[in-house]
Design a protein around this motif. Structure first.
Motif, PDB file in Angstrom:
ATOM      1  N   PRO A 142       0.882  -1.080   0.106  1.00 31.14           N
ATOM      2  CA  PRO A 142       0.077   0.022  -0.120  1.00 31.14           C
ATOM      3  C   PRO A 142       1.057   1.477  -0.380  1.00 31.14           C
ATOM      4  O   PRO A 142       0.812   2.285  -0.566  1.00 31.14           O
ATOM      5  N   VAL A 143       1.884   1.435   0.946  1.00 34.12           N
ATOM      6  CA  VAL A 143       2.557   2.612   1.043  1.00 34.12           C
ATOM      7  C   VAL A 143       3.774   2.666  -0.669  1.00 34.12           C
ATOM      8  O   VAL A 143       3.071   3.773  -1.265  1.00 34.12           O
ATOM      9  N   THR A 144       3.605   1.660  -0.599  1.00 35.08           N
ATOM     10  CA  THR A 144       4.652   1.868  -1.734  1.00 35.08           C
ATOM     11  C   THR A 144       3.892   2.473  -3.112  1.00 35.08           C
ATOM     12  O   THR A 144       4.337   2.988  -4.255  1.00 35.08           O
ATOM     13  N   VAL A 145       2.726   1.688  -3.669  1.00 35.18           N
ATOM     14  CA  VAL A 145       1.696   1.604  -4.385  1.00 35.18           C
ATOM     15  C   VAL A 145       1.585   3.571  -4.329  1.00 35.18           C
ATOM     16  O   VAL A 145       2.230   4.085  -5.072  1.00 35.18           O
ATOM     17  N   VAL A 146       0.852   4.101  -3.566  1.00 34.80           N
ATOM     18  CA  VAL A 146       0.648   5.649  -3.349  1.00 34.80           C
ATOM     19  C   VAL A 146       1.638   6.947  -3.669  1.00 34.80           C
ATOM     20  O   VAL A 146       1.841   7.823  -4.456  1.00 34.80           O
ATOM     21  N   GLN A 147       2.443   5.949  -2.417  1.00 38.23           N
ATOM     22  CA  GLN A 147       4.007   7.231  -3.047  1.00 38.23           C
ATOM     23  C   GLN A 147       4.658   6.993  -4.572  1.00 38.23           C
ATOM     24  O   GLN A 147       4.906   8.134  -4.841  1.00 38.23           O
ATOM     25  N   LEU A 148       4.393   5.564  -4.909  1.00 34.91           N
ATOM     26  CA  LEU A 148       4.345   5.920  -6.636  1.00 34.91           C
ATOM     27  C   LEU A 148       3.662   6.815  -7.508  1.00 34.91           C
ATOM     28  O   LEU A 148       4.296   7.608  -8.490  1.00 34.91           O
TER      29      LEU A 148
END
Length: 501
Positions: A142-148
């Protein structure tokens, strides 16, 4: 100024059941709501991003239809979610994920693709090297997706180095692995997964065995979670690959039951899977959920995972009143020596005792057994089948030992140079090219042949069929007899037979 109406995120649950299950995928297997698609979608939508989920498994979409949908939607980021519905399912789902990515890149080569999942976290650099994707996520997602997405939306050049958990290539083609993203702590607020409106709820169905006695009740169906991770370290398990640590996180019981309230009252769901790798573990957590469900009196049919050494007899009556009709136990082997070697130290008499107590409480048991663990030989595998038949559980799963990426067994296999499947589909228990691990005293073909014959020996045994008839009726018996007629083709066994001929 024109408003940006581009879809930010398209999450895809890859299909490919026909390659994973052969002819079993048509009607016998479950079709489950994709948990991690839900969790990532909810996390992103809560933060203001536009999101859609494409469940190609439930919709029975081939790669070409997936690619056409992506071309129509033109999302800023397409994310293939390859977690599967159990830890070991992630690797075999790479087959459908690869087909989908190839088709997407063929139709829209400029489309940015991220891939996340348990297998991906275990082998991030290899995944980036081998698969037609732009980015890989090492971690839960989740964190990686949103930051990307933030970086892809930026008016300036994307700073990919700032995206936690991202694995990517720099301008020189060198693979870069960023610092990991922190594990999400607030499950109920951040990983609630309450995006059921994005899913084709009418498509999901339970496993056939969960509805023995009433096979028409396989729909509607939903799977939910109450905890993430597992504190145990079984050598064959890859559950903790996305988390890097044996971290066990629990939701609040009130939040779990509120989700069941929603599913029951909105979609009429009474048949559930608790997807936790180990639900019956923390007694306070389990009993609190049971108390809340008993208050509601929904007459549910729930199945969940447990361990022989975590099921306490005094819990069973309350579990049954709450709607738990099935518990799945990882018994693994009939040999204490083999169980000890797999970090699954259980006593023979304790296994028999707890199975009988569960059954006496009116809860059916699914016994999970593995053939071909490192210390196995033909005799110990025979002991495992004999234990299964002695227990005579209402259902049984028979597996061949696989060195799944992310498991200690995979590391051991690579270190020792053991033969591994050539293709990811070979890690599927039911695929044509299934290739289990050999042991010191049994070849991979020996293990696979024993597993397949054990399946038919168990489900055609008169004692088992008589018990099922008494418990669930003649219709269920006939259903099982029809199920046992399915014979899986196995390339490994065909090759051996051809050499002998």
């Amino acid at each position: 100024m024109l408003q940006d109406t581009q879809l930010d995120l398209l999450l895809i649950n890859p299909g490919g059941r026909e390659k994973i299950y052969q002819n079993l995928g048509g009607s016998l297997t479950a079709i489950e709501p994709p948990l991690w698609c839900r969790l990532i979608a909810g996390y992103a939508r809560d933060r203001g991003y536009s999101v859609r989920i494409l469940d190609s498994e439930a919709e029975e979409m081939g790669a070409e239809r997936i690619a056409a949908n992506v071309a129509d939607l033109r999302p800023r980021l397409t994310c293939l979610v390859v977690f599967g519905h159990q830890p070991s399912a992630s690797t075999q789902q790479m087959v459908g994920a690869r087909d989908a990515c190839l088709a997407i890149k063929d139709v829209t080569p400029e489309q940015k693709i991220l891939i996340v999942g348990g297998h991906v976290s275990a082998l991030p650099e290899r995944t980036l090297n081998e698969e037609p994707v732009d980015f890989v996520c090492k971690g839960e997602g989740p964190v990686t997706v949103v930051q990307l997405i933030d970086q892809l939306k930026s008016a300036e050049e994307a700073d990919l180095a700032a995206v936690a958990g991202l694995v990517w290539r720099d301008l020189d083609g060198k693979i870069v692995t960023n610092k990991p993203a922190e594990l999400t702590k607030e499950l109920d607020t951040d990983l609630h997964g309450n995006v059921w409106d994005m899913l084709p709820m009418e498509k999901y169905r339970a496993h056939n065995w969960q509805c023995f006695g009433d096979l028409a009740s396989r729909k509607p169906y939903a799977s939910i979670y109450t905890s993430l991770g597992c504190p145990y370290k079984c050598t064959f398990c890859c559950i903790n690959a996305p988390f890097d640590v044996n971290r066990y996180r629990m939701r609040k019981p009130e939040a779990v039951v509120a989700e069941i309230d929603l599913l029951h009252n909105t979609y009429g769901v009474k048949t559930y899977k608790f997807i936790d790798e180990m639900f019956v573990l923390n007694e306070r957590h389990v009993m609190a959920i049971c108390d809340l469900l008993i208050e509601r009196n929904y007459d549910l049919n729930i199945w969940a995972y447990a361990r022989v050494d975590t099921v306490k007899p005094h819990m069973l009556e309350k579990l049954r009143k709450a709607g738990f009709r099935w518990l799945a136990l990882g018994i693994e082997s009939g040999s204490k020596h083999v169980r000890d070697g797999a970090q699954k130290a259980l006593k023979h008499e304790d296994i028999i005792s707890i199975v009988r107590q569960i059954q006496a409480a009116g809860i059916s048991v699914i016994g999970n057994f593995i053939f071909g663990l490192p210390d196995d030989d033909v005799q110990t595998m025979r002991e495992t089948l004999e234990l299964a038949q002695e227990l005579n559980c209402e259902f049984a799963n028979f597996y061949s030992a696989m060195a799944y990426p992310g498991s200690p067994l995979y590391t051991q296999a690579v270190t020792n140079g053991w033969a591994l499947p050539e293709n990811w589909s070979g890690f599927s228990q039911h695929s044509y090219d299934c290739q289990p691990l050999p042991t010191e005293k049994a070849t991979a073909a020996d293990v696979l042949r024993f597993r397949d014959e054990a399946f038919h020996a168990y489900f055609s045994h008169p004692r088992y069929l008589d018990m099922v008839t008494q418990r669930f009726g003649w219709d269920t018996r006939h259903h099982i007899e029809d199920m046992a007629k399915h014979r899986l083709r196995r390339k490994l066994l065909e090759d051996v037979a051809e050499k002998i001929a």
